[in-house]
Write an enzyme that holds these catalytic residues in place. Structure first.
Site, short mmCIF file in Angstrom:
data_model
loop_
_atom_site.label_atom_id
_atom_site.label_comp_id
_atom_site.label_asym_id
_atom_site.label_seq_id
_atom_site.Cartn_x
_atom_site.Cartn_y
_atom_site.Cartn_z
N THR A 17 42.13 47.75 26.23
CA THR A 17 40.93 48.59 26.13
C THR A 17 39.84 48.16 27.11
O THR A 17 38.74 48.71 27.11
CB THR A 17 40.35 48.54 24.70
OG1 THR A 17 40.03 47.18 24.37
CG2 THR A 17 41.35 49.08 23.69
N LYS A 151 43.18 36.35 37.93
CA LYS A 151 42.27 35.26 38.23
C LYS A 151 41.06 35.36 37.30
O LYS A 151 40.84 36.43 36.71
CB LYS A 151 41.84 35.32 39.70
CG LYS A 151 40.81 36.42 39.99
CD LYS A 151 39.99 36.09 41.19
CE LYS A 151 38.91 37.11 41.43
NZ LYS A 151 37.61 36.77 40.89
N HIS A 181 44.26 40.49 43.67
CA HIS A 181 44.35 41.90 44.05
C HIS A 181 44.07 42.13 45.53
O HIS A 181 44.45 43.17 46.07
CB HIS A 181 43.41 42.76 43.19
CG HIS A 181 41.96 42.58 43.48
ND1 HIS A 181 41.16 41.71 42.78
CD2 HIS A 181 41.16 43.15 44.39
CE1 HIS A 181 39.93 41.76 43.24
NE2 HIS A 181 39.89 42.62 44.23
N LYS A 185 46.12 44.89 49.21
CA LYS A 185 45.57 45.75 50.26
C LYS A 185 46.57 45.94 51.40
O LYS A 185 47.24 45.00 51.82
CB LYS A 185 44.27 45.13 50.81
CG LYS A 185 43.18 44.94 49.76
CD LYS A 185 42.63 46.27 49.29
CE LYS A 185 41.49 46.06 48.30
NZ LYS A 185 40.98 47.33 47.77
N GLU A 219 29.73 41.58 49.41
CA GLU A 219 29.54 42.66 48.45
C GLU A 219 28.11 43.14 48.52
O GLU A 219 27.18 42.33 48.67
CB GLU A 219 29.85 42.19 47.03
CG GLU A 219 31.30 41.76 46.83
CD GLU A 219 31.55 41.32 45.39
OE1 GLU A 219 31.86 42.18 44.55
OE2 GLU A 219 31.41 40.11 45.12
N ASP A 238 34.51 32.04 42.06
CA ASP A 238 34.93 33.42 41.87
C ASP A 238 35.77 33.93 43.03
O ASP A 238 36.68 34.75 42.83
CB ASP A 238 33.69 34.31 41.71
CG ASP A 238 34.04 35.72 41.27
OD1 ASP A 238 34.96 35.89 40.45
OD2 ASP A 238 33.37 36.67 41.74
N HIS A 243 40.81 34.57 46.59
CA HIS A 243 40.79 35.64 47.60
C HIS A 243 40.75 35.10 49.03
O HIS A 243 41.61 35.41 49.86
CB HIS A 243 39.57 36.54 47.40
CG HIS A 243 39.59 37.31 46.12
ND1 HIS A 243 40.74 37.63 45.45
CD2 HIS A 243 38.58 37.83 45.38
CE1 HIS A 243 40.44 38.32 44.37
NE2 HIS A 243 39.14 38.45 44.30
#
Length: 502
Positions: A17, A151, A181, A185, A219, A238, A243
């Site tokens: 959910t 992660k 993720h 790409k 970002e 993070d 990444h």
């Protein structure tokens, strides 16, 4: 050669959910269904803490897809209607046995299953132990059981080692799919092809011709409603050991002896293990951090990070980090890798910039060229506008010897119909067919944490707050100092997007 459809499988999603499921996983599976890469033998069993039945989860997803269809008309179509009928739901406590007994009943002993842990990291080890205790991870001839883990995988070297030990005590490495993720790409996956299928690139891919490498994940968004999570995590934890280090590994790895998953993961792990481990004194001069202050961003007034909801007013957590790293291998000896990531910056931009050595100036010594001849650069745009750009110098028209920089640009969207994807399509497909190429291995995870541990240690003992930077800027001034003291400059954020009229 066209990809073959996946085998029959039940995707069991813990945290069904949550935001990850509805925003990324289900749209990705709809895309795979539309592409006929998964068929009617794919089933989804959602597990959540909220009470409800099958229609409860289906209705939740309906609502979200209705919202999306205003932006992307093809999200909700026949593919969704076909998939919708194969979605079921059961609720329960992830730490209790009852839910795992119910999962066992629904799966039976002979069903292929992929367990996706879209839950907070504190549940990772417990869920794997419960799955194993109830025989749900047992494999036999013709039946696979796999576990996909999001992660962050640990919060430092010690916790990553402990989590790996906890999980691998229950299941084999071949059953563990640690996701990043970014690796879904298209441009990232094309890195290996661009390097190893083009001799003119691979022959220059070393310290003799490359001056330095920049890897950026910027970002434009702020922390927003994720203050509680972010204040306990920070930009370094993070983004960097997962990444950014995965991008670094794909750039710096040696050519594998095949495109077999283990051959590729071996080479990536070698690079991560070769990252120089700094002393505390070295770490102080090779890493900087910042936190955004108050100011305008995207047409609104943004409060300073420390004034964000659920963030401590005395927070020393960073929203920006930049590091200077070295991979101590023959190929990359002396070549610095500058990595940076941050929130509330001037553009959303994930890119890799390869800056080549300057050309010899002997033939230009009687001209003005030496004062303005820029180095060649290869810019690999990972998101949001996937593509490649090679920056070269040419002679401008006229009788005098004068040069101008030009870019040779390639955008995936101009050449291929890549459609609307989430980046999870290839990861889910590979999970179902058992290809671990794009997934992280235990030793690579731990090597990444080992490389950033010196920075974590010195900042944990540093009572000062991170340097402030203005929202919508390129970051704190200390990041400019980090790279400019080496006579280099950061690549401008979003510059390729501006060229393409974004």
């Amino acid at each position: 050669m066209d990809a073959a459809p996946t085998p029959p499988v039940t995707l069991v999603i813990f945290g069904a959910t949550g935001d990850l499921t509805r925003r990324l996983l289900v749209p990705a599976i709809i895309n795979l269904t539309r592409s006929r890469l998964v068929g009617d033998d794919l089933h989804i069993l959602g597990i959540g803490i909220e009470p409800g039945d099958d229609e409860f989860l289906r209705g939740r997803l309906d609502q979200f897809l209705n919202h999306l269809s205003g932006e992307e008309p093809t999200v909700k179509d026949g593919a969704w209607e076909s998939l919708r009928r194969r979605i079921s739901y059961t609720s329960g406590d992830f730490t209790k046995d009852d839910i795992f007994v119910e999962i066992g009943k629904r799966l039976g002993p002979n069903a292929n299953a992929a367990f996706y842990l879209a839950v907070p990291p504190s549940f990772f080890g417990t869920i794997v132990e419960k799955l194993a205790a109830h025989g749900l991870t047992d494999e036999k001839e013709g039946v696979f059981r796999r576990v996909a883990i999001e992660k962050p995988f640990g919060t430092d070297l010690a916790s990553a080692q402990a989590l790996n030990a906890q999980i691998l005590a229950q299941i084999g490495e071949s059953q563990v799919y640690r996701l990043d993720h970014f690796l879904g790409k298209e441009t990232v996956q094309n890195l290996m092809t661009a390097r190893f299928a083009n001799m003119m690139i691979e022959s220059l891919w070393n310290s003799r011709y490359i001056d330095h490498v920049q890897i950026t994940a910027a970002e434009i968004v702020d922390v927003g409603s994720r203050g509680k999570f972010y204040d306990a995590t920070g930009a370094l934890r993070d983004m960097v050991p997962n990444h950014l280090f995965q991008l670094l590994a794909m750039i710096a790895m040696e050519p594998p002896n095949s495109f077999d998953a283990e051959a590729i993961r071996n080479e990536k792990s070698k690079v991560l293990k070769a990252l120089r481990i700094y002393t505390p004194e070295e770490a102080k001069t090779h890493g900087v951090r910042g936190a955004y202050g108050a100011g305008p961003l995207n047409g609104a007034e943004l409060p300073a990070y420390r004034d964000t909801k659920d963030v401590s007013p005395d927070s020393r957590t960073e929203t920006y980090v930049a590091l200077k790293l070295y991979a101590d291998t023959w190929r990359w000896a002396g070549v610095p890798f500058y990595v940076r990531t941050g929130k509330a910056l001037t553009a959303r931009d994930t890119e890799i910039v390869i800056t080549f050595q300057p050309v010899p100036f002997a033939q230009f010594r009687e001209t003005e060229v030496t004062r303005r001849l820029p180095p060649n650069r290869l810019v690999i745009q990972v998101q949001p506008d996937e593509g490649l750009s090679m920056e070269i110098s040419i002679k401008s028209p006229g009788l005098s010897v004068d040069t101008v920089p030009v870019s040779l640009d390639f955008r995936y969207a101009d050449k291929f119909d890549i459609g609307k994807t989430t980046g999870y399509e290839s990861l889910l497909y590979d999970l179902f067919i058992g290809d671990q190429t794009l997934f992280q291995r235990a030793d690579g995870i731990e090597a990444g944490w080992a490389a950033v541990q010196p920075f974590l240690d010195i900042w944990a003992g540093d009572e000062s707050v991170p340097d402030s930077y203005a929202p919508g800027s390129m970051g704190p001034g200390c990041a400019d100092v980090l790279i400019e003291r080496d006579g280099r400059r950061w690549h401008e954020l979003g510059v390729l997007l501006h060229k393409n009229g974004k």
